[in-house]
Design an enzyme around this catalytic site. Structure first.
Site, mmCIF file in Angstrom:
data_model
loop_
_atom_site.group_PDB
_atom_site.id
_atom_site.type_symbol
_atom_site.label_atom_id
_atom_site.label_comp_id
_atom_site.label_asym_id
_atom_site.label_seq_id
_atom_site.Cartn_x
_atom_site.Cartn_y
_atom_site.Cartn_z
ATOM 1 N N ASN A 1 4.691 -3.002 4.135
ATOM 2 C CA ASN A 1 5.084 -1.600 4.257
ATOM 3 C C ASN A 1 5.895 -1.478 5.542
ATOM 4 O O ASN A 1 5.348 -1.548 6.632
ATOM 5 C CB ASN A 1 3.814 -0.731 4.313
ATOM 6 C CG ASN A 1 4.133 0.726 4.581
ATOM 7 O OD1 ASN A 1 5.296 1.137 4.584
ATOM 8 N ND2 ASN A 1 3.085 1.523 4.802
ATOM 9 N N TRP A 2 7.194 -1.293 5.374
ATOM 10 C CA TRP A 2 8.074 -1.282 6.546
ATOM 11 C C TRP A 2 8.075 0.074 7.256
ATOM 12 O O TRP A 2 8.734 0.226 8.283
ATOM 13 C CB TRP A 2 9.498 -1.674 6.139
ATOM 14 C CG TRP A 2 9.656 -3.135 5.815
ATOM 15 C CD1 TRP A 2 8.682 -4.091 5.835
ATOM 16 C CD2 TRP A 2 10.874 -3.803 5.421
ATOM 17 N NE1 TRP A 2 9.208 -5.315 5.485
ATOM 18 C CE2 TRP A 2 10.545 -5.165 5.224
ATOM 19 C CE3 TRP A 2 12.190 -3.401 5.208
ATOM 20 C CZ2 TRP A 2 11.498 -6.123 4.833
ATOM 21 C CZ3 TRP A 2 13.129 -4.328 4.819
ATOM 22 C CH2 TRP A 2 12.789 -5.677 4.635
ATOM 23 N N LYS A 3 7.389 1.051 6.688
ATOM 24 C CA LYS A 3 7.291 2.380 7.310
ATOM 25 C C LYS A 3 8.689 2.863 7.731
ATOM 26 O O LYS A 3 9.662 2.544 7.062
ATOM 27 C CB LYS A 3 6.296 2.339 8.478
ATOM 28 C CG LYS A 3 4.932 1.793 8.017
ATOM 29 C CD LYS A 3 3.822 1.987 9.002
ATOM 30 C CE LYS A 3 2.534 1.395 8.424
ATOM 31 N NZ LYS A 3 1.362 1.624 9.276
ATOM 32 N N HIS B 1 -0.573 7.058 1.425
ATOM 33 C CA HIS B 1 -0.825 6.339 2.682
ATOM 34 C C HIS B 1 -1.440 7.312 3.686
ATOM 35 O O HIS B 1 -1.092 8.491 3.713
ATOM 36 C CB HIS B 1 0.486 5.754 3.211
ATOM 37 C CG HIS B 1 0.272 4.804 4.335
ATOM 38 N ND1 HIS B 1 0.035 5.230 5.624
ATOM 39 C CD2 HIS B 1 0.207 3.451 4.361
ATOM 40 C CE1 HIS B 1 -0.147 4.172 6.398
ATOM 41 N NE2 HIS B 1 -0.054 3.077 5.655
ATOM 42 N N GLU C 1 -0.849 7.836 6.661
ATOM 43 C CA GLU C 1 0.131 8.550 7.502
ATOM 44 C C GLU C 1 0.713 9.734 6.759
ATOM 45 O O GLU C 1 1.047 10.761 7.359
ATOM 46 C CB GLU C 1 1.222 7.564 7.964
ATOM 47 C CG GLU C 1 0.671 6.609 9.016
ATOM 48 C CD GLU C 1 1.278 5.230 9.038
ATOM 49 O OE1 GLU C 1 2.365 5.025 8.444
ATOM 50 O OE2 GLU C 1 0.668 4.325 9.644
ATOM 51 N N GLU D 1 -7.383 0.943 3.296
ATOM 52 C CA GLU D 1 -6.830 0.885 4.649
ATOM 53 C C GLU D 1 -7.644 1.806 5.546
ATOM 54 O O GLU D 1 -7.364 3.008 5.618
ATOM 55 C CB GLU D 1 -5.368 1.344 4.652
ATOM 56 C CG GLU D 1 -4.451 0.512 3.796
ATOM 57 C CD GLU D 1 -3.005 0.573 4.288
ATOM 58 O OE1 GLU D 1 -2.466 -0.501 4.586
ATOM 59 O OE2 GLU D 1 -2.433 1.664 4.385
ATOM 60 N N GLY E 1 -2.514 -0.250 12.773
ATOM 61 C CA GLY E 1 -1.687 -0.290 13.976
ATOM 62 C C GLY E 1 -2.477 -0.389 15.273
ATOM 63 O O GLY E 1 -1.925 -0.199 16.355
ATOM 64 N N SER F 1 -3.960 -3.841 10.464
ATOM 65 C CA SER F 1 -3.861 -4.935 11.436
ATOM 66 C C SER F 1 -4.022 -6.321 10.805
ATOM 67 O O SER F 1 -4.640 -7.211 11.396
ATOM 68 C CB SER F 1 -4.861 -4.737 12.585
ATOM 69 O OG SER F 1 -4.562 -3.550 13.283
ATOM 70 N N GLY G 1 1.529 -3.760 7.639
ATOM 71 C CA GLY G 1 2.484 -2.888 8.316
ATOM 72 C C GLY G 1 3.274 -3.678 9.339
ATOM 73 O O GLY G 1 4.193 -4.430 8.995
ATOM 74 N N GLY G 2 2.891 -3.552 10.605
ATOM 75 C CA GLY G 2 3.630 -4.148 11.722
ATOM 76 C C GLY G 2 4.044 -5.598 11.507
ATOM 77 O O GLY G 2 5.204 -5.958 11.758
#
Ligand code: 13P
Length: 254
Positions: free
Chosen positions: A10-12, A98, A100, A170, A176, A216, A237-238
């Site tokens: 997920n490149w957000k 998600h 977010e 999640e 994150g 993470s 993610g990251g």
């Protein structure tokens, strides 16, 4: 029970069009021979067409995902994107609900439910995200929160409609933050989610459903997570933004 693993990035809200295309192409080259799992990347809306077009020429196995959609077919909904638009952009997966989006854009379980229906009707695989916040965890409400997210997110569906559904657990406190749930914690929750799906629907759906862990995930914790029976992949993610990191995650079993 053998479920095909799914490693999803997920490149957000990261990467311009050219950065997205460059990353996707490098990843495609490095994953050309990987056929024992599904790999997905979810760039931003603006890069979707470019990324999917650029991968067509190199015979890539990478699936393209979107990070959201709107549930109406079309209409006066300024700024929104429909399932059919995503399909026409080469999208085959969509991340729905998600944390977010729930936290910053007020998405509810009812929105999630309508979005899942829209994606299924357009033959796009929905990845429904669920998970508790840190406060909910401290108050020991994790299972209650997951119950509500699953019950309301999947309300009104018949089992056969959900054959492609992927669930991503999640925990919000792990996203994150570098605080991964321990593989044992994740496994326990995944087992609970699977049993919930069995109770709401049936054993066949529950046994075949892929349940991803997100929060993470890094090259150094993926193997242990994936060694657990009920963890079928990861929503990263990251660590998915950097090809070298993401490829190490994809190669967790090498
Ligand atoms: P991180 O891997 O950066 O914790 O993000 C997880 C996530 O939100 C994936 O959807």
């Amino acid at each position: 029970m053998k479920r095909t693993p799914l490693i999803a990035g997920n490149w957000k809200m990261f990467k311009t069009c050219s950065e997205a295309v460059e990353t996707a192409k490098r990843l495609a080259e490095l994953t050309q021979n990987i056929t024992d799992m599904d790999i997905m990347i979810a760039p931003s809306f603006t890069s979707l067409v470019l990324v999917s077009e650029s991968l067509k020429n190199i015979n890539s196995l990478i699936n393209i995902g979107a990070q959201n959609l709107f549930y109406h077919k079309e209409g006066a909904y300024t700024g929104e994107i429909s399932a059919a638009m995503l399909k026409s952009a080469g999208v085959s997966y969509v991340i729905i609900g998600h944390s977010e989006r729930r936290q910053y854009f007020g998405e509810t379980n009812e929105d999630v439910c309508r979005k899942i229906r829209a994606s299924i009707e357009s033959n796009i695989v929905p990845i429904m995200c669920i998970g508790e916040t840190e406060t909910e965890k401290k108050e020991e409400k994790t299972l209650y929160v997951l119950d509500k997210q699953i019950e309301n997110g999947l309300k009104g569906f018949r089992s056969n409609e959900l054959a492609t559904l992927v669930i991503a657990y999640e925990p919000v406190w792990a996203i994150g933050t570098g605080n991964t749930a321990t593989p044992e914690q994740a496994e326990e929750v995944h087992r609970y989610i699977r049993s919930k799906i069995e109770k709401m629907f049936d054993l066949n759906l529950a046994e075949n459903m892929r349940i991803l862990y997100g929060g993470s995930v890094k090259p150094d914790n993926i193997s242990e997570l994936m060694s657990h029976e009920n963890i079928d992949g990861a929503l990263v993610g990251g660590a998915s933004l950097d090809v070298n990191n993401f490829i190490k995650i994809v190669n967790f079993n090498k």
